[in-house]
Design an enzyme around this catalytic site. Sequence first.
Site, PDB file in Angstrom:
ATOM      1  N   ARG A   1      11.550  -6.243   4.627  1.00 48.95           N
ATOM      2  CA  ARG A   1      11.459  -4.822   4.977  1.00 48.95           C
ATOM      3  C   ARG A   1      12.049  -4.579   6.365  1.00 48.95           C
ATOM      4  O   ARG A   1      12.672  -3.555   6.611  1.00 48.95           O
ATOM      5  CB  ARG A   1       9.982  -4.392   4.938  1.00 48.95           C
ATOM      6  CG  ARG A   1       9.769  -2.920   5.235  1.00 48.95           C
ATOM      7  CD  ARG A   1       8.344  -2.493   4.910  1.00 48.95           C
ATOM      8  NE  ARG A   1       7.410  -2.849   5.964  1.00 48.95           N
ATOM      9  CZ  ARG A   1       6.080  -2.673   5.880  1.00 48.95           C
ATOM     10  NH1 ARG A   1       5.540  -2.193   4.791  1.00 48.95           N
ATOM     11  NH2 ARG A   1       5.303  -3.006   6.889  1.00 48.95           N
TER      12      ARG A   1
ATOM     13  N   ARG B   1      11.615  -0.870  11.668  1.00 46.85           N
ATOM     14  CA  ARG B   1      10.319  -1.108  12.311  1.00 46.85           C
ATOM     15  C   ARG B   1      10.354  -2.402  13.102  1.00 46.85           C
ATOM     16  O   ARG B   1      10.470  -3.485  12.540  1.00 46.85           O
ATOM     17  CB  ARG B   1       9.212  -1.175  11.252  1.00 46.85           C
ATOM     18  CG  ARG B   1       8.781   0.189  10.774  1.00 46.85           C
ATOM     19  CD  ARG B   1       7.691   0.093   9.748  1.00 46.85           C
ATOM     20  NE  ARG B   1       6.521  -0.668  10.203  1.00 46.85           N
ATOM     21  CZ  ARG B   1       5.396  -0.753   9.507  1.00 46.85           C
ATOM     22  NH1 ARG B   1       5.287  -0.141   8.361  1.00 46.85           N
ATOM     23  NH2 ARG B   1       4.380  -1.450   9.987  1.00 46.85           N
TER      24      ARG B   1
ATOM     25  N   ARG C   1      -9.563   0.600   9.084  1.00 45.60           N
ATOM     26  CA  ARG C   1      -9.125  -0.764   9.384  1.00 45.60           C
ATOM     27  C   ARG C   1     -10.163  -1.537  10.195  1.00 45.60           C
ATOM     28  O   ARG C   1      -9.924  -2.703  10.526  1.00 45.60           O
ATOM     29  CB  ARG C   1      -7.842  -0.699  10.203  1.00 45.60           C
ATOM     30  CG  ARG C   1      -6.576  -1.175   9.471  1.00 45.60           C
ATOM     31  CD  ARG C   1      -5.423  -0.931  10.423  1.00 45.60           C
ATOM     32  NE  ARG C   1      -4.239  -1.669  10.114  1.00 45.60           N
ATOM     33  CZ  ARG C   1      -3.205  -1.172   9.422  1.00 45.60           C
ATOM     34  NH1 ARG C   1      -3.239   0.033   8.921  1.00 45.60           N
ATOM     35  NH2 ARG C   1      -2.128  -1.908   9.260  1.00 45.60           N
TER      36      ARG C   1
ATOM     37  N   ARG D   1      -0.276  -9.452  13.325  1.00 43.84           N
ATOM     38  CA  ARG D   1      -0.820  -8.402  12.448  1.00 43.84           C
ATOM     39  C   ARG D   1      -1.694  -9.007  11.351  1.00 43.84           C
ATOM     40  O   ARG D   1      -2.741  -8.462  11.010  1.00 43.84           O
ATOM     41  CB  ARG D   1       0.315  -7.573  11.844  1.00 43.84           C
ATOM     42  CG  ARG D   1       0.885  -6.580  12.857  1.00 43.84           C
ATOM     43  CD  ARG D   1       2.270  -6.125  12.486  1.00 43.84           C
ATOM     44  NE  ARG D   1       2.315  -5.403  11.243  1.00 43.84           N
ATOM     45  CZ  ARG D   1       3.411  -5.284  10.494  1.00 43.84           C
ATOM     46  NH1 ARG D   1       4.543  -5.866  10.879  1.00 43.84           N
ATOM     47  NH2 ARG D   1       3.381  -4.601   9.393  1.00 43.84           N
TER      48      ARG D   1
ATOM     49  N   LYS E   1       0.826  -1.217   0.000  1.00 39.82           N
ATOM     50  CA  LYS E   1       0.000   0.000   0.000  1.00 39.82           C
ATOM     51  C   LYS E   1       0.861   1.268   0.000  1.00 39.82           C
ATOM     52  O   LYS E   1       0.614   2.186  -0.775  1.00 39.82           O
ATOM     53  CB  LYS E   1      -0.926   0.039   1.232  1.00 39.82           C
ATOM     54  CG  LYS E   1      -1.882  -1.151   1.326  1.00 39.82           C
ATOM     55  CD  LYS E   1      -2.825  -1.029   2.517  1.00 39.82           C
ATOM     56  CE  LYS E   1      -2.145  -1.143   3.874  1.00 39.82           C
ATOM     57  NZ  LYS E   1      -1.678  -2.499   4.212  1.00 39.82           N
TER      58      LYS E   1
HETATM   59  P1  ADP Z   1       1.166  -2.388   7.862  1.00 31.18           P
HETATM   60  O1  ADP Z   1       0.090  -2.144   6.849  1.00 31.18           O
HETATM   61  O2  ADP Z   1       2.418  -2.920   7.268  1.00 31.18           O
HETATM   62  O3  ADP Z   1       0.695  -3.193   9.040  1.00 31.18           O
HETATM   63  P2  ADP Z   1       0.971   0.316   8.910  1.00 31.18           P
HETATM   64  O4  ADP Z   1       2.086   1.262   8.872  1.00 31.18           O
HETATM   65  O5  ADP Z   1      -0.235   0.612   8.066  1.00 31.18           O
HETATM   66  O6  ADP Z   1       1.638  -1.043   8.486  1.00 31.18           O
HETATM   67  O7  ADP Z   1       0.453   0.114  10.406  1.00 31.18           O
HETATM   68  C1  ADP Z   1       1.327  -0.168  11.467  1.00 31.18           C
HETATM   69  C2  ADP Z   1       0.538  -0.292  12.772  1.00 31.18           C
HETATM   70  O8  ADP Z   1      -0.074   1.001  13.075  1.00 31.18           O
HETATM   71  C3  ADP Z   1      -0.610  -1.279  12.800  1.00 31.18           C
HETATM   72  O9  ADP Z   1      -0.173  -2.591  13.072  1.00 31.18           O
HETATM   73  C4  ADP Z   1      -1.485  -0.686  13.925  1.00 31.18           C
HETATM   74  O10 ADP Z   1      -0.959  -0.985  15.207  1.00 31.18           O
HETATM   75  C5  ADP Z   1      -1.330   0.819  13.729  1.00 31.18           C
HETATM   76  N1  ADP Z   1      -2.402   1.362  12.862  1.00 31.18           N
HETATM   77  C6  ADP Z   1      -2.236   1.875  11.619  1.00 31.18           C
HETATM   78  N2  ADP Z   1      -3.411   2.263  11.095  1.00 31.18           N
HETATM   79  C7  ADP Z   1      -4.362   1.959  12.009  1.00 31.18           C
HETATM   80  C8  ADP Z   1      -5.785   2.093  12.064  1.00 31.18           C
HETATM   81  N3  ADP Z   1      -6.477   2.604  11.025  1.00 31.18           N
HETATM   82  N4  ADP Z   1      -6.428   1.689  13.182  1.00 31.18           N
HETATM   83  C9  ADP Z   1      -5.755   1.193  14.216  1.00 31.18           C
HETATM   84  N5  ADP Z   1      -4.428   1.007  14.239  1.00 31.18           N
HETATM   85  C10 ADP Z   1      -3.721   1.391  13.149  1.00 31.18           C
END
Ligand code: ADP
Length: 194
Positions: free
Chosen positions: A128, A134, A89, A146, A14
Amino acid sequence: MLNIVLFGPPGAGKGTQAVKLVNKYNLVHLSTGDIFRANIKGETALGKLAKSYMDKGNLVPDQVTISMLEAEVDKNPKANGFIFDGFPRTTPQAEALDKFLSSKNTTITKMLALDVENDELIKRLLERGKDSGRADDLDTAIIANRIKVYNEQTAVVADFYAAQNKFEKIYGVGSVEEIFNRLCKAIDKQIVSN
Ligand code: ADP
């Protein structure tokens, strides 16, 4: 406005595609993950709260995430449109976003869902993790959580947009350019029909 939800499991690509799409369509990129990480870096109260969830691979609570996202949209009153990356999400987040956008007389144009099989996701995330810094990409147990959280809480958000005829699946394996072209095709088709 052109408002795209870029959807898909962790590691689907994404972030990579969002950067290319914002350039091509002149949109504002809102990645909730990036915004949380910036807050963690800046040691804000929001960052501290978010970190306690993110480190375990769990979701940050809806109310916190929704308020933050709405504030970010409000910071960009002149935007042509947005790419929402990592948001919504959960179904409550999707409902809140619909309500918020309609209060601004706009709506989600389309959800584009990057489709990638599980084995490939795990491979990409571990790769990654080697240089992203991270912590949530380094540990297979956190990655597994996750993906579990995605399957249990996030995957259903697709149904929310499918019910509005706004859902489209895009095959997320291939070169970055190939996947980008598939996304652009889906967006261009939408622009023509609007
Ligand atoms: P990825 O898609 O690789 O999991 P992101 O950078 O989108 O990575 O998200 C990393 C973390 O940030 C998630 O595992 C969650 O803990 C938090 N997070 C991101 N977006 C949301 C959301 N919309 N609602 C709740 N938690 C979120």
